[in-house]
Design a protein around this motif. Structure first.
Motif, PDB file in Angstrom:
ATOM      1  N   ASN A  26       0.817  -1.423   0.011  1.00 14.18           N
ATOM      2  CA  ASN A  26      -0.033  -0.058  -0.059  1.00 14.18           C
ATOM      3  C   ASN A  26       1.059   1.151   0.030  1.00 14.18           C
ATOM      4  O   ASN A  26       0.332   2.445   0.292  1.00 14.18           O
ATOM      5  CB  ASN A  26      -0.792  -0.081   1.208  1.00 14.18           C
ATOM      6  CG  ASN A  26      -1.966  -0.926   1.170  1.00 14.18           C
ATOM      7  OD1 ASN A  26      -2.920  -0.790   0.372  1.00 14.18           O
ATOM      8  ND2 ASN A  26      -1.623  -2.188   1.772  1.00 14.18           N
ATOM      9  N   ARG A  29      -0.347   4.491  -2.018  1.00 15.47           N
ATOM     10  CA  ARG A  29      -1.562   4.848  -1.282  1.00 15.47           C
ATOM     11  C   ARG A  29      -1.178   5.739   0.021  1.00 15.47           C
ATOM     12  O   ARG A  29      -2.093   6.469   0.475  1.00 15.47           O
ATOM     13  CB  ARG A  29      -2.459   3.814  -0.799  1.00 15.47           C
ATOM     14  CG  ARG A  29      -3.179   3.060  -2.101  1.00 15.47           C
ATOM     15  CD  ARG A  29      -3.979   1.813  -1.797  1.00 15.47           C
ATOM     16  NE  ARG A  29      -5.111   2.399  -1.073  1.00 15.47           N
ATOM     17  CZ  ARG A  29      -5.759   1.846  -0.165  1.00 15.47           C
ATOM     18  NH1 ARG A  29      -5.273   0.725   0.569  1.00 15.47           N
ATOM     19  NH2 ARG A  29      -6.970   2.322   0.427  1.00 15.47           N
ATOM     20  N   ASP A  99      -5.842  -1.814   3.876  1.00 11.70           N
ATOM     21  CA  ASP A  99      -5.245  -2.591   2.506  1.00 11.70           C
ATOM     22  C   ASP A  99      -6.015  -2.403   1.337  1.00 11.70           C
ATOM     23  O   ASP A  99      -7.298  -2.552   1.682  1.00 11.70           O
ATOM     24  CB  ASP A  99      -4.895  -4.097   3.047  1.00 11.70           C
ATOM     25  CG  ASP A  99      -4.245  -4.802   2.129  1.00 11.70           C
ATOM     26  OD1 ASP A  99      -4.940  -5.067   0.811  1.00 11.70           O
ATOM     27  OD2 ASP A  99      -2.961  -5.129   2.067  1.00 11.70           O
ATOM     28  N   LYS A 100      -5.628  -2.144   0.226  1.00 16.73           N
ATOM     29  CA  LYS A 100      -6.268  -1.773  -0.858  1.00 16.73           C
ATOM     30  C   LYS A 100      -7.078  -2.986  -1.007  1.00 16.73           C
ATOM     31  O   LYS A 100      -8.151  -2.848  -1.569  1.00 16.73           O
ATOM     32  CB  LYS A 100      -5.342  -1.518  -1.961  1.00 16.73           C
ATOM     33  CG  LYS A 100      -4.474  -2.691  -2.315  1.00 16.73           C
ATOM     34  CD  LYS A 100      -3.656  -2.235  -3.507  1.00 16.73           C
ATOM     35  CE  LYS A 100      -2.502  -3.237  -4.089  1.00 16.73           C
ATOM     36  NZ  LYS A 100      -1.567  -2.883  -5.036  1.00 16.73           N
ATOM     37  N   ASP A 101      -6.983  -4.301  -0.786  1.00 21.80           N
ATOM     38  CA  ASP A 101      -7.757  -5.361  -1.076  1.00 21.80           C
ATOM     39  C   ASP A 101      -8.899  -5.342  -0.022  1.00 21.80           C
ATOM     40  O   ASP A 101     -10.002  -6.151  -0.516  1.00 21.80           O
ATOM     41  CB  ASP A 101      -6.951  -6.757  -0.839  1.00 21.80           C
ATOM     42  CG  ASP A 101      -6.041  -6.888  -1.932  1.00 21.80           C
ATOM     43  OD1 ASP A 101      -5.910  -6.344  -2.869  1.00 21.80           O
ATOM     44  OD2 ASP A 101      -4.995  -7.700  -1.506  1.00 21.80           O
ATOM     45  N   ALA A 103     -10.496  -2.257   1.019  1.00 26.26           N
ATOM     46  CA  ALA A 103     -11.208  -0.919   0.705  1.00 26.26           C
ATOM     47  C   ALA A 103     -12.706  -1.135   0.213  1.00 26.26           C
ATOM     48  O   ALA A 103     -12.669  -2.032  -0.547  1.00 26.26           O
ATOM     49  CB  ALA A 103     -10.165  -0.160  -0.058  1.00 26.26           C
TER      50      ALA A 103
END
Length: 175
Positions: A26, A29, A99-101, A103
């Motif tokens: 991440n 981000r 975590d982007k997974d 979001a």
């Protein structure tokens, strides 16, 4: 603390590999508004030093890092922290990233709401606050859903990784 299929608990040195992976996955981000984390975790060894430092600060009761664990696969889904603690008031600034997974699934709001309640009960804070950039719609939405109110804008209050000095919106929630 638990909700749905997630556990919130203090970060430990045993989380080093998983924490490094979370930040690495991440990094882009996190770059603008978690500059300390990004700058101090560039390598695995840097991350080990960073974790030792923050875990010492936990012992000193000046910083508390928490992780959100997906209980189905034991992955770190997110990170919460208490920083800039003032025990005289008592109050603390809060931070959160996911975590982007994970979001856009409502996990952040549920975790943050539960964590706020925990902080008021466990640490006896009278006030929790957070600062965020006006463009960070995610953080603003989570804060507002969790009962935080805008208290004002702090002008030229934060330096991003790129060196830009930006205004931050100050949100607060009192117990």
């Amino acid at each position: 603390m638990t909700f749905d299929n997630f556990i919130i608990r203090l970060l430990t040195i045993d989380d080093l590999d998983a924490y490094f992976h979370l930040v690495e996955q991440n990094r882009e981000r996190l770059e603008d508004f978690f500059t300390g984390t990004v700058s101090k975790t560039k390598t695995f060894e840097d991350t080990r030093k960073f974790m030792k430092d923050i875990l010492q600060r936990t012992k000193d009761k000046t910083y508390f890092p928490y992780i959100i664990i997906d209980d189905s696969n034991k992955r770190i889904a997110g990170f919460l922290d208490l920083k800039n603690i003032d025990w005289n008031i008592p109050k603390s600034e809060m931070g959160l990233y996911i975590d982007k997974d994970y979001a856009n699934q409502g996990i952040s709001t549920k975790a943050f709401r539960l964590f706020c309640d925990f902080c008021f009960a466990e640490y006896k804070f009278q006030k929790l606050f957070l600062r965020t950039h006006h463009n960070n719609a995610f953080a603003r939405r989570v804060a507002e859903k969790c009962g935080f109110e805008i208290e004002g804008t702090l002008r030229r209050d934060y330096k991003t990784t790129s060196g830009e000095i930006v205004d931050l919106i100050y949100y607060g929630r009192i117990n």
